[in-house]
Scaffold this active site. Structure first.
Site, PDB file in Angstrom:
ATOM      1  N   ASP A   1     -26.119  39.205  15.155  1.00  0.00           N
ATOM      2  CA  ASP A   1     -26.234  39.064  13.781  1.00  0.00           C
ATOM      3  C   ASP A   1     -26.096  37.442  13.396  1.00  0.00           C
ATOM      4  O   ASP A   1     -25.646  36.761  14.418  1.00  0.00           O
ATOM      5  CB  ASP A   1     -24.986  39.507  12.987  1.00  0.00           C
ATOM      6  CG  ASP A   1     -25.620  40.253  11.779  1.00  0.00           C
ATOM      7  OD1 ASP A   1     -26.355  39.597  11.067  1.00  0.00           O
ATOM      8  OD2 ASP A   1     -24.736  41.062  11.010  1.00  0.00           O
TER       9      ASP A   1
ATOM     10  N   ASP B   1     -30.985  45.231   5.468  1.00  0.00           N
ATOM     11  CA  ASP B   1     -29.615  46.038   4.905  1.00  0.00           C
ATOM     12  C   ASP B   1     -30.075  47.190   4.225  1.00  0.00           C
ATOM     13  O   ASP B   1     -29.101  48.075   3.896  1.00  0.00           O
ATOM     14  CB  ASP B   1     -28.569  45.303   4.440  1.00  0.00           C
ATOM     15  CG  ASP B   1     -27.641  44.395   5.674  1.00  0.00           C
ATOM     16  OD1 ASP B   1     -28.008  44.757   6.825  1.00  0.00           O
ATOM     17  OD2 ASP B   1     -26.957  43.323   5.136  1.00  0.00           O
TER      18      ASP B   1
HETATM   19  C1  GLA Z   1     -24.924  42.081   8.397  1.00  0.00           C
HETATM   20  C2  GLA Z   1     -25.680  43.188   8.877  1.00  0.00           C
HETATM   21  C3  GLA Z   1     -25.142  44.565   8.905  1.00  0.00           C
HETATM   22  C4  GLA Z   1     -23.808  44.464   9.502  1.00  0.00           C
HETATM   23  C5  GLA Z   1     -23.018  43.354   8.754  1.00  0.00           C
HETATM   24  C6  GLA Z   1     -21.639  43.195   9.283  1.00  0.00           C
HETATM   25  O1  GLA Z   1     -25.094  41.919   6.827  1.00  0.00           O
HETATM   26  O2  GLA Z   1     -27.217  43.114   8.340  1.00  0.00           O
HETATM   27  O3  GLA Z   1     -25.941  45.538   9.393  1.00  0.00           O
HETATM   28  O4  GLA Z   1     -23.752  44.544  10.740  1.00  0.00           O
HETATM   29  O5  GLA Z   1     -23.650  42.014   8.732  1.00  0.00           O
HETATM   30  O6  GLA Z   1     -20.763  42.168   8.665  1.00  0.00           O
END
Ligand code: GLA
Length: 738
Positions: free
Chosen positions: A486, A556
């Site tokens: 990430d 997301d």
């Molecule tokens: C990002 C990712 C999510 C999750 C969060 C965790 O927003 O896109 O899927 O992994 O971080 O903090």
């Protein structure tokens, strides 16, 4: 011209100095014009040869100056279609390069010097790129130009692939002078297209609304698509397509250009005073100033260009094949991708081994193949305010450690995946307390926080080394099958405390090079791990990342209606195997919209399927539904992930959305149709299929009905909503009758 190539893909007319790159599908032609200026002649469907019909019309245009070394008033770099325009030397359009000499002059004027051919495709050191497995699959023309005053040589590389409508381009500058120069801009490619009406198709977006397809007619002046965020970004993907106005999904000519890079990018389209269009693409000149010492060279990232005569689907299919086969390098690039369940939306930071166990106990019988432990397993992280940079297990949460979670998962017959955010750091972390100077930031100036995070200075190798060592300490000990990588913020105060003022303008590109270095080292060392890219959803969904990670989290946003647009837009360039899609809860976590399990499942099964919910909390009915989805997906996974994808009806244009997958032998097809809003007295709606064998008879396996391939493509099927409810999906599987 040292090499003699068999079945050459590149012809060089040494008399006229014309270079013709061709295969069965496309031709790309460039030539050397008066004064040794490198001219663009043609990019389009294959032609057998070139007989000079693109000699550019010479007209004295006034206020368009002439070359210092000619007296011809009808010849000007200001209107000559070129391959890599200079700066401040009579071409007023967007320059491909701006170079500041030691005396402060910003003039650039490259002239043709030489050329050479290479078999295959040369490696661009330290950068993601296309590659070929066998040298015979591609040939490369390297055209050398020189600015004699600067003492700089420019090598333009053009690679053509035997079986694909693809040309890749990149540029390399070599400083052969005695002095350092500063590169203020170095595009990867430039090309001047002849006067014609053109639509620019781009992929703008935002967090949770990534890659919304946008199409606009180009008018005079400069249209620019760019990112200044230190990442390819949610906001503008590093891609553009230039389409004839009549081009649609199935017909018409379209040229795609994709930058294989994950940092700041700049795509400019300039429609000049006589209607020609200059396309320039590369690293963004914003925040870029590269000191090139005497004797050093600078390699730009690569651009992959596709030419399609079969509309946008044809272009996308060429990109899908290219990215899947010759950009992604993972051993998973052609493997069935595991169906995963991720605990993020199920638990956020609030989990322990018992909670994980309950998810595993519920997920395994559903046939789900992998469990991913998301954010919160490290340092003392219980919310998003701490511990980034401390990549050791949070013993308060998981007293038995990660090996225990890995074992619990493997004991269930599932694979185990783990989340990392390697590039960022929390102020509340051991790493920050030990190395407060390892963060990007300008001395005596506040640092912008985003999600309460700072960005590590990956332009410095000791910072990258530290994170590498921390990660390998985990990965060497714990059996891990998958990593979600990430990056939850964009760059600000881009300044490396360890660089010096002459080199500060290099930091944003060096940051990305540091990221690539870490990815290279980890993916090489752990070839068995499936890596998935992520950046707050789809903030770095680009071809650069695909070189290291064959799949990425596109958003997301799990709401299936929003996802229709996100996945449709993403599929314009990126292969379905790369687009992960998870069934979330209803109501949706971000949007709050309620949708059926069938609708959520159908959208998620249109990508690489996973689940983003607490399996232990599912009702019995939902468990049965998930089980059925998993069985269905496993049956058709090969077709979805590696079949030929056709967009049929767009969520950006219509209330009915449709797409389908066809197997390479045309014996199987899977059709998804979605109706967004129901209606009383709906208008009858027909969806016509594509890509089938017209001579073949297909059986729709649910109903046992038979159809000719021609019938399905010409007559189509009614997809009129039979019920008045909103957000409905239908899935049809067709198999050729043998
Ligand atoms: C990002 C990712 C999510 C999750 C969060 C965790 O927003 O896109 O899927 O992994 O971080 O903090």
């Amino acid at each position: 011209m040292a090499v003699t190539l068999q079945q050459t893909l590149i012809d060089i007319d040494e008399q006229q100095l014309v270079f013709h790159l061709h295969n069965d599908q496309i031709s790309y032609i460039l030539g050397v014009e008066t004064g040794n200026v490198l001219a663009h002649l043609y990019f389009g469907p294959r032609v057998r040869g070139y007989h000079g019909e693109r000699q550019y019309p010479r007209i004295d245009r006034g206020f368009s100056g002439n070359l210092p070394d000619t007296t011809d008033r009808t010849y000007s770099k200001d209107d000559l279609p070129q391959e890599y325009g200079g700066n401040n030397t009579g071409d007023y359009r967007q320059p491909a390069a701006i170079i500041r000499a030691a005396n402060g002059a910003r003039t650039v004027d490259f002239r043709y010097q030489d050329c050479r051919l290479e078999a295959g495709k040369p490696d661009l050191k330290g950068l993601p790129q296309t590659y070929v497995e066998d040298e015979d699959e591609a040939q490369t023309l390297i055209v050398t130009l020189r600015d004699a005053t600067l003492g700089i040589t420019l090598e333009l590389a053009y690679t053509i692939y035997r079986e694909r409508p693809v040309i890749t381009r990149s540029a390399r500058l070599i400083n052969q002078s005695e002095q350092a120069v500063d590169l203020e801009k170095v595009a990867s490619m430039q090309m001047d297209l002849p006067t014609q009406p053109l639509d620019a198709i781009s992929l703008p977006g935002s967090y949770a609304r990534e890659r919304q397809l946008s199409r606009e007619r180009l008018n005079r002046g400069v249209t620019q698509f760019e990112s200044r965020r230190g990442a390819s970004s949610h906001h503008m993907n590093p891609f553009v397509a230039l389409a004839a106005p009549n081009t649609n999904e199935f017909q018409g000519n379209v040229l795609g250009a994709l930058l294989i890079y994950s940092g700041n990018h700049q795509i400019s389209l300039e429609r000049d005073p006589i209607g020609q269009t200059r396309l320039t693409m590369g690293i963004n000149e914003y925040n870029f100033d590269w000191r090139l010492a005497a004797g050093d060279s600078f390699q730009t990232p690569e651009v992959a260009m596709v030419y399609s005569t079969t509309g946008l689907n044809g272009m996308s299919q060429a990109y899908h094949d290219l990215l899947r086969d010759w950009v992604a390098r993972s051993r998973y690039k052609r493997e069935p991708r595991p169906i995963l369940i991720n605990n993020w939306e199920a638990t956020y930071f609030d989990f322990d081994a018992n909670k994980v166990q309950s998810i595993l106990d519920a997920a395994a019988p559903l046939g789900i193949e992998m469990f991913v432990l998301d954010d919160g397993w490290f340092g003392h992280r219980n919310d998003d305010n701490s511990s980034l940079g401390d990549w050791f297990v949070n013993r308060n949460k998981l007293p038995e450690g990660l090996a225990d979670i890995s074992k619990r998962t493997h004991d269930k017959g599932m694979r185990f995946g783990l989340w990392f955010e390697p590039e960022n750091i929390s102020a509340d972390s051991e790493l920050y307390r030990a190395h407060p100077d390892w963060v990007l930031g300008v001395p005596d100036r506040g640092r912008t926080l985003s999600r309460n995070e700072y960005v590590l200075d990956f332009s410095q190798s000791d910072v990258v080394d530290n994170i590498f060592e921390q990660m390998t300490a985990v990965l060497d000990k714990v059996p891990i099958d998958y990593i979600k990588w990430d990056m939850n913020r964009n760059l600000t105060e881009v300044y490396s405390p360890h660089s010096d003022s002459a080199h500060e303008g290099e930091t944003s590109h060096r940051f990305i090079l540091g990221v690539y270095d870490l990815m290279e080292r980890l993916t090489k060392r752990y070839p068995q791990i499936l890596f998935e890219g992520c950046s707050g959803g789809g903030g770095r969904f680009d071809a650069g990342l695909m070189y290291y990670m064959p799949q990425s989290w596109p958003s997301d946003n799990n709401d299936p209606i929003e996802r229709l647009k996100i996945q449709y837009g993403t599929s314009l360039v990126y292969p379905i195997s790369a687009i992960t899609a998870h069934v979330g809860t209803s109501p949706d976590e971000l949007l709050g919209r309620s949708t059926s399990m069938k609708m959520r499942g159908a959208v998620a099964m249109s990508g690489t399927l996973g689940y983003e919910l607490d399996a232990a909390q599912l009702s019995d009915a939902d468990k049965q539904a998930v089980k059925a989805q998993v069985v269905f997906y496993k049956q058709h996974r090969e077709l979805v992930q590696y079949g030929t994808f056709y967009r049929l009806e767009s969520p950006f244009e219509s209330n009915t959305v449709a797409w389908m997958f066809v197997s390479p032998d045309q014996k199987e097809a899977l059709l998804f149709t979605f109706v967004i809003l129901g209606a009383v007295q709906p208008e009858p709606h027909i969806t016509k299929l594509a890509g089938l064998d017209p001579q073949q008879t297909y059986v729709e396996t649910d109903t046992n009905k038979m159809y000719g391939g021609d019938e399905l493509m010409q007559l189509g099927l009614y997809t009129t909503p039979v019920q008045t409810s909103d957000f409905t999906a239908q899935v049809h599987y067709f198999k050729a009758k043998d």
